[in-house]
Enzyme design. Structure first.
Site, short mmCIF file in Angstrom:
data_model
loop_
_atom_site.label_atom_id
_atom_site.label_comp_id
_atom_site.label_asym_id
_atom_site.label_seq_id
_atom_site.Cartn_x
_atom_site.Cartn_y
_atom_site.Cartn_z
N SER A 168 0.83 -1.20 0.00
CA SER A 168 0.00 0.00 0.00
C SER A 168 0.87 1.26 0.00
O SER A 168 1.88 1.34 0.69
CB SER A 168 -0.90 0.00 1.23
OG SER A 168 -1.69 1.16 1.25
N LYS A 181 -3.25 2.29 -2.40
CA LYS A 181 -2.95 3.36 -1.43
C LYS A 181 -4.16 3.57 -0.52
O LYS A 181 -5.29 3.60 -1.00
CB LYS A 181 -2.63 4.64 -2.21
CG LYS A 181 -2.63 5.93 -1.39
CD LYS A 181 -1.39 6.08 -0.56
CE LYS A 181 -1.39 7.35 0.28
NZ LYS A 181 -0.47 7.26 1.42
N LEU A 203 -1.68 10.73 3.79
CA LEU A 203 -2.95 10.18 3.30
C LEU A 203 -3.52 10.97 2.13
O LEU A 203 -4.74 11.14 2.00
CB LEU A 203 -3.97 10.09 4.45
CG LEU A 203 -3.67 8.99 5.45
CD1 LEU A 203 -4.13 9.36 6.84
CD2 LEU A 203 -4.31 7.67 5.02
N ASN A 251 -6.08 0.11 7.50
CA ASN A 251 -4.87 0.83 7.90
C ASN A 251 -5.11 1.59 9.19
O ASN A 251 -5.57 2.73 9.19
CB ASN A 251 -4.40 1.77 6.79
CG ASN A 251 -3.05 2.37 7.13
OD1 ASN A 251 -2.49 2.10 8.20
ND2 ASN A 251 -2.53 3.19 6.24
N CYS A 287 -1.21 4.38 10.16
CA CYS A 287 -0.50 5.45 9.44
C CYS A 287 0.22 6.34 10.45
O CYS A 287 -0.41 6.87 11.36
CB CYS A 287 -1.47 6.29 8.61
SG CYS A 287 -0.62 7.72 7.87
N THR A 342 5.28 1.58 8.29
CA THR A 342 6.57 2.24 8.48
C THR A 342 6.82 2.58 9.95
O THR A 342 5.88 2.68 10.74
CB THR A 342 6.60 3.52 7.64
OG1 THR A 342 5.43 4.29 7.97
CG2 THR A 342 6.62 3.23 6.16
N GLY A 369 8.14 -4.98 4.46
CA GLY A 369 9.13 -4.13 5.13
C GLY A 369 10.49 -4.36 4.47
O GLY A 369 11.21 -5.29 4.82
N GLY A 371 7.14 -2.80 -1.56
CA GLY A 371 6.78 -1.39 -1.59
C GLY A 371 7.88 -0.48 -2.07
O GLY A 371 7.98 -0.17 -3.26
O1 RRO Z 1 0.04 8.53 3.60
C1 RRO Z 1 1.00 8.38 4.37
O2 RRO Z 1 1.69 9.31 4.77
C2 RRO Z 1 1.36 7.04 4.91
C3 RRO Z 1 0.44 6.08 5.27
BR1 RRO Z 1 -1.39 6.28 4.98
C4 RRO Z 1 0.87 4.89 5.90
O3 RRO Z 1 0.11 3.99 6.28
N1 RRO Z 1 2.21 4.73 6.10
C5 RRO Z 1 3.10 5.67 5.70
O4 RRO Z 1 4.31 5.49 5.89
N2 RRO Z 1 2.67 6.81 5.12
#
Ligand code: RRO
Length: 313
Positions: free
Chosen positions: A26, A50, A78, A132, A135, A198, A249, A271
């Site tokens: 994602s 995403k 997001l 999710n 985030c 992350t 990861g 990713g």
């Molecule tokens: O959009 C983001 O900044 C973001 C999301 Br939704 C997420 O789940 N993990 C990430 O590292 N960035």
């Protein structure tokens, strides 16, 4: 020796049969269109989209990406078109190509998650939902549902009630005990777990003497986090061996993917690797097939959790 053609690459994730154990991750290839010049999206296990929210969102201020040793930081926040545009443009594109979609949903409240799951009921080509709850790029840590077992369970239970496909809970490694969070999600009805999102990180520009990212902190991904991710998959599989895991990861190669399967994942997401090699998910699948053949292993199903076999913890 198992011949290449004999290697069984099919896998089952939360009851869903996939032709390959390698999926996109994602956030790294939108809804799959960007990858189409480089690979056949239908040959992937699935395209994990995403995270989509109810409404369109522009995300955080720029700069919102930074390179770090063996990894990168993102502070996207997001950004996305919102669920209506996603349903109109993105899902039909994947369905027309016979690609399976794992739709990542993100909300600021339980109710938003429920509405998203409801809008996706009956949508074409949706194999699974990835919820999710982790985030890192949100205004407050209180919004990271995956940092609290109760909050995580509340979201998952509500989404399960609303969804018509199996539900994966996406977990954060930034917790004291990921097994506690995993168990709470499973107890609440999660059909499987995606791990890991992350890690919260930051970098400072030593010329400007300021944080590099406008959002100050961001999510760290790439090979730098792979040992953390493998450890999380290992711990959760050891504690909850029946629970399906989608592992991710820092996977760059087929051997990296093999580590996740050995730790207990039934499938993996690729990713950050796509930023320098957009064909990476297809390449990783080929390399994984070669690695299984070289080791005389008949198929993916034969290696899931295999590293636990002598009981070493
Ligand atoms: O959009 C983001 O900044 C973001 C999301 Br939704 C997420 O789940 N993990 C990430 O590292 N960035």
């Amino acid at each position: 020796m198992t011949s290449l053609a004999q290697v069984g690459m099919g896998t089952t994730l939360a009851g869903v049969a996939l032709p390959s154990p390698v999926l996109t991750a994602s956030g790294c290839s939108a809804a799959g269109r960007e990858l189409a010049p480089y690979l056949d999206v239908a040959e992937l296990g699935a395209v994990v989209t995403k995270s989509v929210m109810l409404r369109p969102r522009s995300g955080r201020a720029t700069p919102r990406m930074a390179e770090t040793p063996s990894g990168m930081l993102n502070s996207i926040g997001l950004q996305g078109p919102g669920i209506e545009a996603f349903l109109e443009h993105d899902l039909p594109w994947l369905a027309a190509r016979a690609a399976r979609a794992v739709v990542s949903i993100a909300g600021g409240s339980v109710e938003e998650f429920v509405q998203l799951a409801g809008r996706l009921v009956g949508a074409p080509g949706v194999a699974l939902l990835e919820v999710n709850i982790s985030c890192p790029n949100v205004a407050s840590r209180g919004q990271v549902f995956a940092c609290d077992p109760r909050a995580a369970a509340d979201v998952i239970a509500a989404v399960k009630d609303a969804a018509d496909v199996p539900v994966l809970a996406k977990l954060s490694p930034d917790v004291t005990d990921i097994v506690t969070i995993a168990a709470a999600c499973v107890q609440a009805g999660a059909d499987g777990l995606s791990m890991i999102n992350t890690l919260l990180g930051m970098a400072i520009d030593t010329d400007t003497l300021r944080p590099i990212l406008a959002g100050i902190t961001g999510g760290l991904s790439g090979p730098a986090i792979r040992p953390v991710a493998v450890r999380c998959v290992w711990q959760v599989h050891a504690a909850l061996p029946e629970v399906p895991i989608l592992g991710m990861g820092g996977i760059m190669t087929g051997l990296d993917a093999l580590q996740f399967l050995l730790a207990g994942a039934s499938a993996v997401s690729v990713g950050t690797a796509v930023f320098h090699d957009p064909s990476a998910p297809a390449r990783v699948a080929r390399e994984l097939r070669d690695a299984l053949a070289d080791r005389g292993i008949p198929g993916v199903a034969d290696v899931v959790g295999l590293a636990h076999r002598d009981g070493r913890r």
